[in-house]
Design a protein around this motif. Structure first.
Motif, PDB file in Angstrom:
ATOM      1  N   LEU A  22       0.822  -1.212   0.000  1.00 39.90           N
ATOM      2  CA  LEU A  22       0.000   0.000   0.000  1.00 39.90           C
ATOM      3  C   LEU A  22       0.856   1.262   0.000  1.00 39.90           C
ATOM      4  CD1 LEU A  22      -2.808  -1.063   2.493  1.00 39.90           C
ATOM      5  CD2 LEU A  22      -3.090  -0.587   0.060  1.00 39.90           C
ATOM      6  N   MET A  23       1.963   1.238   0.767  1.00 40.64           N
ATOM      7  CA  MET A  23       2.875   2.383   0.785  1.00 40.64           C
ATOM      8  C   MET A  23       3.448   2.628  -0.614  1.00 40.64           C
ATOM      9  SD  MET A  23       3.155   3.789   3.798  1.00 40.64           S
ATOM     10  CE  MET A  23       4.624   4.154   4.709  1.00 40.64           C
ATOM     11  N   ALA A  24       3.851   1.542  -1.279  1.00 41.00           N
ATOM     12  CA  ALA A  24       4.416   1.659  -2.626  1.00 41.00           C
ATOM     13  C   ALA A  24       3.375   2.204  -3.595  1.00 41.00           C
ATOM     14  CB  ALA A  24       4.936   0.301  -3.109  1.00 41.00           C
ATOM     15  N   ALA A  25       2.147   1.707  -3.497  1.00 39.49           N
ATOM     16  CA  ALA A  25       1.081   2.184  -4.378  1.00 39.49           C
ATOM     17  C   ALA A  25       0.802   3.667  -4.133  1.00 39.49           C
ATOM     18  CB  ALA A  25      -0.191   1.356  -4.161  1.00 39.49           C
ATOM     19  N   GLY A  26       0.823   4.076  -2.869  1.00 37.94           N
ATOM     20  CA  GLY A  26       0.608   5.483  -2.543  1.00 37.94           C
ATOM     21  C   GLY A  26       1.703   6.369  -3.102  1.00 37.94           C
ATOM     22  N   ALA A  27       2.946   5.905  -3.017  1.00 38.40           N
ATOM     23  CA  ALA A  27       4.068   6.676  -3.568  1.00 38.40           C
ATOM     24  C   ALA A  27       3.913   6.819  -5.085  1.00 38.40           C
ATOM     25  CB  ALA A  27       5.390   6.000  -3.225  1.00 38.40           C
ATOM     26  N   ARG A  28       3.586   5.729  -5.748  1.00 37.77           N
ATOM     27  CA  ARG A  28       3.423   5.779  -7.216  1.00 37.77           C
ATOM     28  C   ARG A  28       2.284   6.720  -7.610  1.00 37.77           C
ATOM     29  NH1 ARG A  28       4.314  -0.075  -6.543  1.00 37.77           N
ATOM     30  NH2 ARG A  28       6.527  -0.409  -6.967  1.00 37.77           N
ATOM     31  N   LYS A  29       1.216   6.708  -6.849  1.00 39.03           N
ATOM     32  CA  LYS A  29       0.098   7.622  -7.111  1.00 39.03           C
ATOM     33  C   LYS A  29       0.549   9.068  -6.914  1.00 39.03           C
ATOM     34  CE  LYS A  29      -4.404   8.547  -7.575  1.00 39.03           C
ATOM     35  NZ  LYS A  29      -4.500   9.616  -8.554  1.00 39.03           N
ATOM     36  N   GLY A  30       1.334   9.307  -5.867  1.00 39.97           N
ATOM     37  CA  GLY A  30       1.870  10.645  -5.631  1.00 39.97           C
ATOM     38  C   GLY A  30       2.775  11.108  -6.760  1.00 39.97           C
ATOM     39  N   PHE A  31       3.609  10.203  -7.287  1.00 39.45           N
ATOM     40  CA  PHE A  31       4.464  10.562  -8.424  1.00 39.45           C
ATOM     41  C   PHE A  31       3.605  11.038  -9.587  1.00 39.45           C
ATOM     42  CE2 PHE A  31       7.501   6.914  -7.033  1.00 39.45           C
ATOM     43  CZ  PHE A  31       8.046   7.705  -6.049  1.00 39.45           C
ATOM     44  N   GLU A  32       2.554  10.273  -9.845  1.00 41.46           N
ATOM     45  CA  GLU A  32       1.653  10.590 -10.964  1.00 41.46           C
ATOM     46  C   GLU A  32       0.929  11.916 -10.723  1.00 41.46           C
ATOM     47  OE1 GLU A  32      -2.500   8.678 -12.442  1.00 41.46           O
ATOM     48  OE2 GLU A  32      -0.852   7.238 -12.149  1.00 41.46           O
ATOM     49  N   ASP A  33       0.383  12.094  -9.532  1.00 45.97           N
ATOM     50  CA  ASP A  33      -0.402  13.288  -9.216  1.00 45.97           C
ATOM     51  C   ASP A  33       0.429  14.568  -9.250  1.00 45.97           C
ATOM     52  OD1 ASP A  33      -2.582  11.648  -8.877  1.00 45.97           O
ATOM     53  OD2 ASP A  33      -2.656  11.825  -6.694  1.00 45.97           O
ATOM     54  N   PHE A  34       1.701  14.468  -8.868  1.00 48.53           N
ATOM     55  CA  PHE A  34       2.523  15.665  -8.745  1.00 48.53           C
ATOM     56  C   PHE A  34       3.597  15.795  -9.817  1.00 48.53           C
ATOM     57  CE2 PHE A  34       0.780  14.904  -4.501  1.00 48.53           C
ATOM     58  CZ  PHE A  34       0.169  16.126  -4.273  1.00 48.53           C
ATOM     59  N   GLY A  35       3.522  14.960 -10.850  1.00 49.45           N
ATOM     60  CA  GLY A  35       4.457  15.080 -11.960  1.00 49.45           C
ATOM     61  C   GLY A  35       5.900  14.819 -11.562  1.00 49.45           C
ATOM     62  N   ILE A  36       6.132  13.722 -10.876  1.00 50.11           N
ATOM     63  CA  ILE A  36       7.470  13.374 -10.399  1.00 50.11           C
ATOM     64  C   ILE A  36       7.941  12.112 -11.110  1.00 50.11           C
ATOM     65  CG2 ILE A  36       8.748  12.535  -8.363  1.00 50.11           C
ATOM     66  CD1 ILE A  36       6.840  14.282  -6.662  1.00 50.11           C
ATOM     67  N   ASN A  37       9.198  12.113 -11.521  1.00 51.18           N
ATOM     68  CA  ASN A  37       9.818  10.876 -11.989  1.00 51.18           C
ATOM     69  C   ASN A  37      10.276  10.133 -10.743  1.00 51.18           C
ATOM     70  OD1 ASN A  37       9.628  11.244 -14.798  1.00 51.18           O
ATOM     71  ND2 ASN A  37      11.441  12.546 -14.795  1.00 51.18           N
ATOM     72  N   GLY A  38       9.541   9.113 -10.369  1.00 46.36           N
ATOM     73  CA  GLY A  38       9.871   8.432  -9.129  1.00 46.36           C
ATOM     74  C   GLY A  38       9.947   6.944  -9.294  1.00 46.36           C
TER      75      GLY A  38
END
Length: 198
Positions: A22-38
């Motif tokens: 869930l933490m990993a999924a949240g991070a990936r969603k945050g990358f997408e939402d905020f335009g981050i290459n993560g």
């Protein structure tokens, strides 16, 4: 001109439980939402300091714009992170806090407060003198240690007796089951259990 997307690496403790997935999924969603290459990386076995240190060496060579890390054993983590600070790479601690003045921020739970809430909830279902067990080992884990500390405060304040503790919830499931069976055999009047980890 559009600004380049920042590069951020997230280093988790492992991906071997629903929590970390869930933490990993949240991070990936945050990358997408905020335009981050993560990217999200984690040790395969989820628990060795050495493997996490190797990950940090690799990440440092990539010179990300930011590092987010869930330290496995916080006592050993600040010196590898100093290399990031020297390169002006902000370090955000996730899940497990470290007493380290150079961290940019800590994102996580107040585990003593969480333990107190768990203890209060269980205590509200019981009577003074009832017996309970706390599953979790506080060795090398400030998360578990703080949750145990908080739970004890609440349980003891309402007269609940803690008759067993110390089962390593990170053991193999069959071992945890055996340890719990032993506790139940030794304490047939057990009225409740708190576990520091799922």
């Amino acid at each position: 001109l559009s600004a380049e997307k920042p590069n951020v690496t997230v280093v988790l403790k492992g991906l071997n439980s629903e929590y970390w997935e869930l933490m990993a999924a949240g991070a990936r969603k945050g990358f997408e939402d905020f335009g981050i290459n993560g990217k999200v990386i984690a040790p395969s076995d989820g628990s060795t300091v050495e493997e996490q240190d190797r990950f940090l060496e690799q990440v440092l060579m990539e010179s990300p714009d930011g590092l987010i890390i869930a330290p496995i054993y916080p006592d050993n983590i600040s010196s590898p992170l100093e290399d990031f600070v020297e390169q002006d790479i902000p370090v955000i601690l996730l899940d497990t806090d470290v007493t380290w003045e150079d961290k940019t921020a800590y994102v996580g739970t107040d585990n003593i407060a969480l333990g107190r809430r768990a203890g209060a909830l269980l205590g509200s279902q019981l009577q003074p003198g009832n017996e309970v067990a706390i599953l979790g080992v506080d060795t090398n884990s400030p998360v578990a240690s703080d949750r145990i500390k908080g739970a004890k405060i609440s349980l003891q304040s309402v007269g609940i007796e803690i008759v067993a503790e110390g089962v390593d919830v990170f053991s193999e499931p069959l071992q945890v089951k055996e340890d719990l069976k032993t506790i139940l055999d030794e304490h047939p009047n057990l009225k409740g259990i708190i576990a520091t980890n799922d």
